[in-house]
Design an enzyme around this catalytic site. Structure first.
Site, mmCIF file in Angstrom:
data_model
loop_
_atom_site.group_PDB
_atom_site.id
_atom_site.type_symbol
_atom_site.label_atom_id
_atom_site.label_comp_id
_atom_site.label_asym_id
_atom_site.label_seq_id
_atom_site.Cartn_x
_atom_site.Cartn_y
_atom_site.Cartn_z
ATOM 1 C CB SER A 187 20.454 13.921 11.709
ATOM 2 O OG SER A 187 21.730 14.516 11.885
ATOM 3 C CB CYS A 220 25.804 20.655 17.829
ATOM 4 S SG CYS A 220 26.996 22.013 17.899
ATOM 5 N N PRO A 221 25.465 17.686 16.503
ATOM 6 C CG PRO A 221 25.840 15.376 16.661
ATOM 7 C CD PRO A 221 24.737 16.413 16.662
ATOM 8 N N GLY A 222 26.771 17.684 14.080
ATOM 9 C CA GLY A 222 27.365 17.848 12.760
ATOM 10 C C GLY A 222 26.894 16.880 11.698
ATOM 11 N N GLY A 223 25.745 16.250 11.891
ATOM 12 C CA GLY A 223 25.246 15.291 10.906
ATOM 13 C C GLY A 223 25.055 15.898 9.525
ATOM 14 C CG ASP A 259 19.377 31.565 19.111
ATOM 15 O OD1 ASP A 259 19.037 30.750 18.229
ATOM 16 O OD2 ASP A 259 18.558 32.097 19.890
ATOM 17 C CG ASP A 276 17.455 18.322 11.138
ATOM 18 O OD1 ASP A 276 16.220 18.450 11.254
ATOM 19 O OD2 ASP A 276 18.052 17.263 11.407
ATOM 20 C CE LYS A 305 13.379 18.602 13.349
ATOM 21 N NZ LYS A 305 14.137 17.510 12.729
#
Length: 360
Positions: A187, A220-223, A259, A276, A305
């Protein structure tokens, strides 16, 4: 030129077609679309000869969501003889003079990719012939029109031109980015491409500079965090999940296990907001609107999306609603841009800038 040829992602022909029909109608240019699912291109055939060139000039490519690239094209060339494909192509390009570049392309499909080797080899003799005939300048020029020859099948091609000031710098509109070996997920390429697409090269040093503060919602995970960190920014990563250890070891990331829809930044000196999240697009848009109204960022990059059936109409409605909400809340100076980027899948990337003329 009677056709406008538009490259798009395979499976998004319907959206690309709906958009170009709408935009052509705004210019009072009549025509109809020709496309097939998963062809990765759309043809808008104008009723009047010459109108395709008008569309290619007046409709800004950057204002189209689903088209990666476009060019004005002649009627489809079929059954090009294997022993001389060049002559019919040159005849079709007889009224294009002193172009600055040649691109021999194919749509972005698995079947079409089998023709890429041919296109690369065919470019050399075709370029030389076009130079000798005056269709193409002896030396490439970025200020002159670009000749396009797109093979949609073996021996079958659309030929035409695009305006250099309204054209993607990449063949087929596709930037070729490399995946960094230490990036946490693929990502990361989405945000990398977004920065390339939306931020002018001459402004990158000012607007993507080391030391800026950024927030990544749903990190997460941090792209996406990775792209901010590699540009020297300090990032508040918001997600209940685990962050990539390598990113945390940089000392540039503070992980808030929270959140993203409820998080409120403790500090208000944020320049970039990125997001994202796999969530309903309207809900993500409302979240970004809330951050904008509160003045919690200056520029934002976020994905919407696209699970909807009427994707073009729904995206347009969301963007129009966002503009209305911002204006109703006394935010007058802003810019919203949207693109279905190459590294996007069933999603679009939106760029929102508040006070776009005031960068600090």
């Amino acid at each position: 030129m009677i056709n406008l040829f538009l490259f798009c992602r395979a499976g998004y022909e319907k959206e690309c077609a709906a958009e170009i029909q709408h935009r052509a109608a705004e210019l009072d240019i009549g025509g109809f679309v020709k496309t097939n699912k998963n062809d990765a291109y759309v043809i808008f055939q104008c009723f009047q000869a010459g109108d395709a060139a008008v569309l290619a000039q007046k409709i800004k490519l950057d204002s189209l969501i689903f088209a990666r690239q476009m060019f004005a094209a002649k009627a489809l060339l079929k059954n090009l003889p294997e022993n001389d494909r060049i002559t019919p192509i040159m005849e079709a390009l007889s009224d294009v003079r002193n172009a600055g570049e040649l691109r021999v392309e194919t749509p972005d499909t698995d079947a079409a990719k089998e023709r890429t080797t041919f296109c690369r080899k065919f470019t050399v003799p075709l370029r030389q012939k076009l130079k000798n005939s005056g269709n193409l300048l002896k030396k490439e020029s970025s200020s002159r029109p670009i000749i396009h020859v797109c093979f949609v099948a073996s021996g079958t091609a659309y030929v035409g031109f695009s305006f250099s000031n309204n054209s993607s710098p990449y063949p087929m509109g596709i930037p070729r980015l490399k995946m960094a070996s230490d990036a946490p997920s693929r990502s990361t390429l989405k945000l990398d491409e977004a920065f390339i697409h939306f931020i002018p090269e001459e402004e990158k040093e000012l607007r993507l500079s080391s030391g800026m503060n950024a927030v990544d919602l749903g990190a997460c995970p941090g792209g996406w965090t990775y792209q901010l960190v590699r540009r020297g920014m300090f990032v508040a990563a918001i997600d209940n999940g685990a962050m990539d250890e390598g990113l945390m070891e940089t000392g540039q990331v503070k992980h808030y296990q929270a959140d993203g829809f409820r998080f409120e930044p403790p500090r208000k000196n944020i320049y970039w907001l990125v997001c994202d999240m796999i969530e309903k697009p309207s809900r993500v848009a409302e979240l970004i609107e809330a951050w904008a109204i509160n003045g919690w960022f200056k520029e934002a990059m976020f994905n919407l999306k696209l699970p909807m059936k009427s994707r073009y109409q729904d995206v347009t409605t969301i963007l129009e609603t966002m503009a209305t909400v911002l204006k109703e809340n006394e935010i007058k100076n802003f810019s919203i841009k949207c693109k279905h980027l190459y590294h996007d899948r069933d999603e679009v990337t939106v760029y929102l800038s508040l006070n776009p003329t005031q960068v600090s």
